[in-house]
Motif scaffolding. Sequence first.
Motif, PDB file in Angstrom:
ATOM      1  N   VAL A   1     -56.309 107.675  37.002  1.00 58.50           N
ATOM      2  CA  VAL A   1     -55.701 108.618  37.944  1.00 58.50           C
ATOM      3  C   VAL A   1     -54.308 109.057  37.491  1.00 58.50           C
ATOM      4  O   VAL A   1     -54.042 109.156  36.309  1.00 58.50           O
ATOM      5  N   SER A   2     -53.462 109.302  38.430  1.00 55.37           N
ATOM      6  CA  SER A   2     -52.026 109.583  38.242  1.00 55.37           C
ATOM      7  C   SER A   2     -51.741 111.012  37.816  1.00 55.37           C
ATOM      8  O   SER A   2     -52.520 111.909  38.055  1.00 55.37           O
ATOM      9  N   ILE A   3     -50.575 111.209  37.240  1.00 48.90           N
ATOM     10  CA  ILE A   3     -50.128 112.544  36.840  1.00 48.90           C
ATOM     11  C   ILE A   3     -50.910 112.968  35.606  1.00 48.90           C
ATOM     12  O   ILE A   3     -50.630 113.982  34.991  1.00 48.90           O
ATOM     13  N   MET A   4     -51.882 112.143  35.276  1.00 49.61           N
ATOM     14  CA  MET A   4     -52.780 112.349  34.172  1.00 49.61           C
ATOM     15  C   MET A   4     -52.172 112.856  32.876  1.00 49.61           C
ATOM     16  O   MET A   4     -52.170 114.051  32.597  1.00 49.61           O
ATOM     17  N   LEU A   5     -51.675 111.934  32.121  1.00 44.89           N
ATOM     18  CA  LEU A   5     -51.345 112.205  30.736  1.00 44.89           C
ATOM     19  C   LEU A   5     -52.354 111.448  29.889  1.00 44.89           C
ATOM     20  O   LEU A   5     -52.601 110.273  30.128  1.00 44.89           O
ATOM     21  N   THR A   6     -52.900 112.102  28.916  1.00 42.28           N
ATOM     22  CA  THR A   6     -53.691 111.355  27.944  1.00 42.28           C
ATOM     23  C   THR A   6     -52.703 110.702  26.975  1.00 42.28           C
ATOM     24  O   THR A   6     -51.516 111.020  26.974  1.00 42.28           O
ATOM     25  N   ALA A   7     -53.218 109.804  26.150  1.00 41.79           N
ATOM     26  CA  ALA A   7     -52.362 109.169  25.157  1.00 41.79           C
ATOM     27  C   ALA A   7     -51.741 110.233  24.254  1.00 41.79           C
ATOM     28  O   ALA A   7     -50.541 110.200  23.970  1.00 41.79           O
ATOM     29  N   ALA A   8     -52.551 111.194  23.849  1.00 37.53           N
ATOM     30  CA  ALA A   8     -52.039 112.263  22.987  1.00 37.53           C
ATOM     31  C   ALA A   8     -50.960 113.064  23.710  1.00 37.53           C
ATOM     32  O   ALA A   8     -49.939 113.422  23.121  1.00 37.53           O
ATOM     33  N   GLY A   9     -51.190 113.332  24.984  1.00 35.57           N
ATOM     34  CA  GLY A   9     -50.212 114.077  25.775  1.00 35.57           C
ATOM     35  C   GLY A   9     -48.881 113.361  25.830  1.00 35.57           C
ATOM     36  O   GLY A   9     -47.822 113.989  25.664  1.00 35.57           O
ATOM     37  N   PHE A  10     -48.905 112.056  26.035  1.00 32.42           N
ATOM     38  CA  PHE A  10     -47.658 111.307  26.077  1.00 32.42           C
ATOM     39  C   PHE A  10     -46.946 111.339  24.732  1.00 32.42           C
ATOM     40  O   PHE A  10     -45.723 111.509  24.672  1.00 32.42           O
ATOM     41  N   HIS A  11     -47.694 111.212  23.660  1.00 32.03           N
ATOM     42  CA  HIS A  11     -47.081 111.271  22.336  1.00 32.03           C
ATOM     43  C   HIS A  11     -46.349 112.591  22.121  1.00 32.03           C
ATOM     44  O   HIS A  11     -45.245 112.620  21.571  1.00 32.03           O
ATOM     45  N   VAL A  12     -46.968 113.662  22.565  1.00 33.14           N
ATOM     46  CA  VAL A  12     -46.345 114.979  22.400  1.00 33.14           C
ATOM     47  C   VAL A  12     -45.068 115.071  23.232  1.00 33.14           C
ATOM     48  O   VAL A  12     -44.021 115.519  22.731  1.00 33.14           O
ATOM     49  N   LEU A  13     -45.132 114.636  24.481  1.00 40.69           N
ATOM     50  CA  LEU A  13     -43.929 114.686  25.330  1.00 40.69           C
ATOM     51  C   LEU A  13     -42.808 113.842  24.727  1.00 40.69           C
ATOM     52  O   LEU A  13     -41.647 114.252  24.714  1.00 40.69           O
TER      53      LEU A  13
ATOM     54  N   MET B   1     -58.722 101.831  16.988  1.00 33.81           N
ATOM     55  CA  MET B   1     -58.289 102.509  18.211  1.00 33.81           C
ATOM     56  C   MET B   1     -58.888 102.037  19.514  1.00 33.81           C
ATOM     57  O   MET B   1     -60.061 102.239  19.817  1.00 33.81           O
ATOM     58  N   LEU B   2     -57.997 101.487  20.290  1.00 39.23           N
ATOM     59  CA  LEU B   2     -58.282 101.148  21.667  1.00 39.23           C
ATOM     60  C   LEU B   2     -58.018 102.355  22.526  1.00 39.23           C
ATOM     61  O   LEU B   2     -57.029 103.051  22.331  1.00 39.23           O
ATOM     62  N   THR B   3     -58.886 102.588  23.478  1.00 37.41           N
ATOM     63  CA  THR B   3     -58.561 103.591  24.483  1.00 37.41           C
ATOM     64  C   THR B   3     -57.559 102.948  25.438  1.00 37.41           C
ATOM     65  O   THR B   3     -57.332 101.738  25.412  1.00 37.41           O
ATOM     66  N   ALA B   4     -56.966 103.778  26.285  1.00 36.93           N
ATOM     67  CA  ALA B   4     -56.017 103.259  27.262  1.00 36.93           C
ATOM     68  C   ALA B   4     -56.707 102.226  28.152  1.00 36.93           C
ATOM     69  O   ALA B   4     -56.157 101.148  28.406  1.00 36.93           O
TER      70      ALA B   4
ATOM     71  N   GLY C   1     -59.285 100.415  27.419  1.00 33.30           N
ATOM     72  CA  GLY C   1     -59.546  99.229  26.611  1.00 33.30           C
ATOM     73  C   GLY C   1     -58.335  98.332  26.524  1.00 33.30           C
ATOM     74  O   GLY C   1     -58.433  97.101  26.650  1.00 33.30           O
ATOM     75  N   PHE C   2     -57.164  98.921  26.321  1.00 32.41           N
ATOM     76  CA  PHE C   2     -55.947  98.109  26.240  1.00 32.41           C
ATOM     77  C   PHE C   2     -55.654  97.422  27.576  1.00 32.41           C
ATOM     78  O   PHE C   2     -55.277  96.255  27.607  1.00 32.41           O
ATOM     79  N   HIS C   3     -55.837  98.147  28.658  1.00 35.42           N
ATOM     80  CA  HIS C   3     -55.615  97.544  29.970  1.00 35.42           C
ATOM     81  C   HIS C   3     -56.487  96.317  30.177  1.00 35.42           C
ATOM     82  O   HIS C   3     -56.035  95.296  30.692  1.00 35.42           O
ATOM     83  N   VAL C   4     -57.732  96.410  29.761  1.00 35.90           N
ATOM     84  CA  VAL C   4     -58.653  95.279  29.919  1.00 35.90           C
ATOM     85  C   VAL C   4     -58.191  94.098  29.064  1.00 35.90           C
ATOM     86  O   VAL C   4     -58.131  92.957  29.538  1.00 35.90           O
ATOM     87  N   LEU C   5     -57.837  94.362  27.812  1.00 35.90           N
ATOM     88  CA  LEU C   5     -57.374  93.274  26.943  1.00 35.90           C
ATOM     89  C   LEU C   5     -56.120  92.613  27.518  1.00 35.90           C
ATOM     90  O   LEU C   5     -55.979  91.386  27.505  1.00 35.90           O
ATOM     91  N   LEU C   6     -55.223  93.442  28.018  1.00 37.18           N
ATOM     92  CA  LEU C   6     -53.971  92.923  28.583  1.00 37.18           C
ATOM     93  C   LEU C   6     -54.248  92.039  29.795  1.00 37.18           C
ATOM     94  O   LEU C   6     -53.659  90.956  29.940  1.00 37.18           O
ATOM     95  N   ALA C   7     -55.165  92.475  30.640  1.00 36.91           N
ATOM     96  CA  ALA C   7     -55.520  91.683  31.823  1.00 36.91           C
ATOM     97  C   ALA C   7     -56.131  90.352  31.396  1.00 36.91           C
ATOM     98  O   ALA C   7     -55.788  89.290  31.943  1.00 36.91           O
TER      99      ALA C   7
END
Lengths: 109, 109
Positions: A2-14, B5-8, B10-16
């Motif tokens: 959910v949330s303000i929805m940034l993908t990982a790529a989006g965050f990297h760009v910002l 490459m972990l998806t977001a 995937g990382f959350h699950v590993l962290l938990a």
Amino acid sequence: MVSIMLTAAGFHVLLALAGGHGHGYAIMRFVDEISDGAVRLGPGTLYRTISRLVADGLVEEIEGEDPAAPHDARRRYYRLTPQGVDAARAESALMARMVEAAREAGLIT
Amino acid sequence: MVSIMLTAAGFHVLLALAGGHGHGYAIMRFVDEISDGAVRLGPGTLYRTISRLVADGLVEEIEGEDPAAPHDARRRYYRLTPQGVDAARAESALMARMVEAAREAGLIT
DNA sequence: CTCCTTATATCCGAAGTGGATATAACCATC
DNA sequence: GATGGTTATATCCACTTCGGATATAAGGAG
């Protein structure tokens, strides 16, 4: 997710734009460098992500160019909008909490 | 995006799991809590992500159950494999570098 | 000129996501 | 011992996003 929805790529760009890397190719190199080559934004993901961020109002194109760099007509320059700064802050704070959790779990030495 | 490459998610699950949250539903609540509700793993993403991590050898199911918790036949418990720990470490280190960059860019107060 | 790098753009098949739906065990309480 | 809310896992579908290939072309070094 959910949330303000940034993908990982989006965050990297910002993050790259917040650090003053104003055009697409510079963003790509920034991401490559900061991750020691582990994360690589290909052109597809990169330019698609930028236009999505522009469409969502987090990034805007600017006309000027970098006065410290030689003229290059191909480059297109971008900067964060106020909403983009907010989104980058929120995502950074979330990520800082996760790093903290990783540290508590002994994942960071 | 490259590497193991972990998806977001995937990382959350590993962290938990690294933090000792051993079954699916606990992982879901952990992610919700740590993000102040901003990130929510729905059941689709959650259980699909777990099985992908198991298939990739980063997580394994264990037969036992939590002796501190009352018996619950529905729960399935998981833990990180050594490769899972490595992946979580690598991703945590990358994330820590990004948080550092965010701090340098003035995104974290 | 020639060639390599920089730079942006678009297309396609593959992967991942979100939310709904389903099923059922657990637990409190009436 | 029936009822209803919460916990828990599983699967399906439409949609979004991704990675890489391909295309195009300007810039710069030789």
